[in-house]
Design a protein around this motif. Sequence first.
Motif, mmCIF file in Angstrom:
data_model
loop_
_atom_site.group_PDB
_atom_site.id
_atom_site.type_symbol
_atom_site.label_atom_id
_atom_site.label_comp_id
_atom_site.label_asym_id
_atom_site.label_seq_id
_atom_site.Cartn_x
_atom_site.Cartn_y
_atom_site.Cartn_z
ATOM 1 N N SER A 242 -114.627 32.273 3.153
ATOM 2 C CA SER A 242 -113.202 32.638 3.061
ATOM 3 C C SER A 242 -112.291 31.644 3.766
ATOM 4 C CB SER A 242 -112.990 34.023 3.683
ATOM 5 O OG SER A 242 -113.257 33.965 5.080
ATOM 6 N N GLU A 243 -111.028 31.665 3.363
ATOM 7 C CA GLU A 243 -110.022 30.812 4.000
ATOM 8 C C GLU A 243 -109.894 31.148 5.486
ATOM 9 O OE1 GLU A 243 -106.032 31.401 2.600
ATOM 10 O OE2 GLU A 243 -105.272 29.660 3.698
ATOM 11 N N ASP A 244 -109.902 32.437 5.803
ATOM 12 C CA ASP A 244 -109.752 32.833 7.213
ATOM 13 C C ASP A 244 -110.837 32.192 8.081
ATOM 14 O OD1 ASP A 244 -107.583 34.395 6.613
ATOM 15 O OD2 ASP A 244 -108.684 36.304 6.619
ATOM 16 N N LEU A 246 -112.648 29.535 7.267
ATOM 17 C CA LEU A 246 -112.475 28.084 7.186
ATOM 18 C C LEU A 246 -111.450 27.594 8.215
ATOM 19 C CD1 LEU A 246 -112.892 25.339 5.768
ATOM 20 C CD2 LEU A 246 -111.173 26.052 4.087
ATOM 21 N N ASN A 247 -110.367 28.355 8.370
ATOM 22 C CA ASN A 247 -109.330 27.957 9.332
ATOM 23 C C ASN A 247 -109.898 27.825 10.743
ATOM 24 O OD1 ASN A 247 -107.377 27.829 7.365
ATOM 25 N ND2 ASN A 247 -106.591 29.896 7.750
ATOM 26 N N LYS A 295 -107.763 33.747 -4.291
ATOM 27 C CA LYS A 295 -106.954 32.781 -3.541
ATOM 28 C C LYS A 295 -107.791 31.939 -2.572
ATOM 29 C CE LYS A 295 -105.906 35.993 0.155
ATOM 30 N NZ LYS A 295 -104.991 36.798 0.913
ATOM 31 N N ASN A 296 -108.978 32.392 -2.240
ATOM 32 C CA ASN A 296 -109.841 31.643 -1.312
ATOM 33 C C ASN A 296 -110.491 30.413 -1.947
ATOM 34 O OD1 ASN A 296 -110.239 33.401 1.336
ATOM 35 N ND2 ASN A 296 -110.162 34.795 -0.400
ATOM 36 N N LYS A 299 -108.984 26.953 -1.555
ATOM 37 C CA LYS A 299 -109.013 26.542 -0.132
ATOM 38 C C LYS A 299 -110.391 25.988 0.241
ATOM 39 C CE LYS A 299 -104.880 28.205 0.535
ATOM 40 N NZ LYS A 299 -103.727 27.304 0.779
ATOM 41 N N LEU A 300 -111.430 26.608 -0.301
ATOM 42 C CA LEU A 300 -112.783 26.118 -0.002
ATOM 43 C C LEU A 300 -113.017 24.745 -0.632
ATOM 44 C CD1 LEU A 300 -114.891 29.402 -0.371
ATOM 45 C CD2 LEU A 300 -114.065 28.348 1.740
ATOM 46 N N GLY A 303 -111.403 22.337 1.479
ATOM 47 C CA GLY A 303 -112.206 22.162 2.695
ATOM 48 C C GLY A 303 -113.343 21.173 2.474
#
Length: 463
Positions: A242-244, A246-247, A295-296, A299-300, A303
């Motif tokens: 997930s984006e969370d 990953l952050n 939405k993730n 972002k991955l 990444g």
Amino acid sequence: MSTLIRNGTVVNAHSTFAADVLIEGERIKEVRQGIPSNPADHVVDATGLLVMPGGIDAHTHLDMPFGGTTSSDDFETGTRAAAFGGTTTIVDFAIQGRGTRMRDALDTWWKKAEGRAVIDYGLHMIVTDLGGAGLEDMDEMVDEGVASFKLFMAYPNVLMVDDATIFRALGQTAKNGALICMHAENGGVIDVIVQRALAEGKTAPIYHALTRPTTAEAEAVHRAIAMSEIAGAPVYIVHLSSEDALNEVREARDRGVPAFAETCPQYLLLSIEELERPDFEGAKYVFTPPLREKKNLGKLWDGLKHDHLQVVSTDHCPFCFEDQKILGKDDFTKIPNGGPGIENRLQLIYHHGVNEGKLSLNRFVELVSAAPARIFGMYPRKGVIAAGSDADLVLWDPSADHVISAKTHHMRVDYSMFEGFRVKGNVRTVMSRGEVIVDRGQFLGKAGRGQYLKRQARGGAWS
Ligand SMILES: [Zn+2]
């Protein structure tokens, strides 16, 4: 035995160039243009093909017991399927039983692989118990080439260990140079949410995903990295979804902390809606962490492109729909967790990454081969086309069309998570230590030819 691969385009993690590759015995002898063909026993024409180091899948679960059943691919069927997909090395997981020695688990997994593996394999050790001689066991494992350990922050009462155990393990690797791999999800919190859902009669597959929030993943990633900083050791987050989460990794890396993470094709290409398929078919997509909201995905991919994520592995852990996934028909917590993917990783990441412009060709090779080789202590024996390296390589046809389907795949499982996916770019020929094991869709390898890989401590995560 020598083989000359002529007229191909060699692709390594940091370079692409026209060259011939001369293989002698199990190793690459020479890589340059214009190698004469007369001394070679075999000559392979690679005109129009890419010559890449064989794929390395650093996260597989073959013949693994879980929830009263066993993953449906063993070391033979699983590594054969891997070979069909261009993967020439896997790192699987041995599991220490609570109250038992790691040596026992290592012996058990060696037995599972012996006589079956088609390609070379390493083993990580899953640590469930650091009581007694646990820390000494870790050192002993490193001597045996088990240069990485996995710990679970999820699955309470089964695999989960507490923070003290994680911290002690990290501390031991600070001394012996192994790498700690973390399944990062807050298992305690998730368990409460799961029990609440069951009490409300929510038993369908979708609740597997709805009871495991991304915040529970991000929290555990943050905690794992914090503990690794205190211990002075690197950490590797497995199957980041997930984006969370990953952050958290990106923030740590920006500060110069040696935090690393992998993701998997399913998190890059599939989303939570799959679990809502009718007729219990959502169970085919039950694995942990779960699929996330759409939405993730982007972002991955970002990444991967920007090196916030370093590796793509599969977490291949297949269970048949008909007789295994069905165990959770009336209770999503009883669905065996896992999905098949060992065969399709290169096809999917090449097509959706390289063809769609999200990744360069070199970054692709880095993610599926060179980086896992380095991080897990196999480089430069594996993960690069260079003189002296093992002749593990893939002749890749960038113009080959392929439709992924359970009807044609080689994994021993009755469905595909990527059924009907069309990809351009596929394996033509696969070599493992100088031997052709797959050629034009034909399997030419042999069960048991794969060797156990002793991996080095202080791999790429330490430099
Ligand atoms: Zn796994």
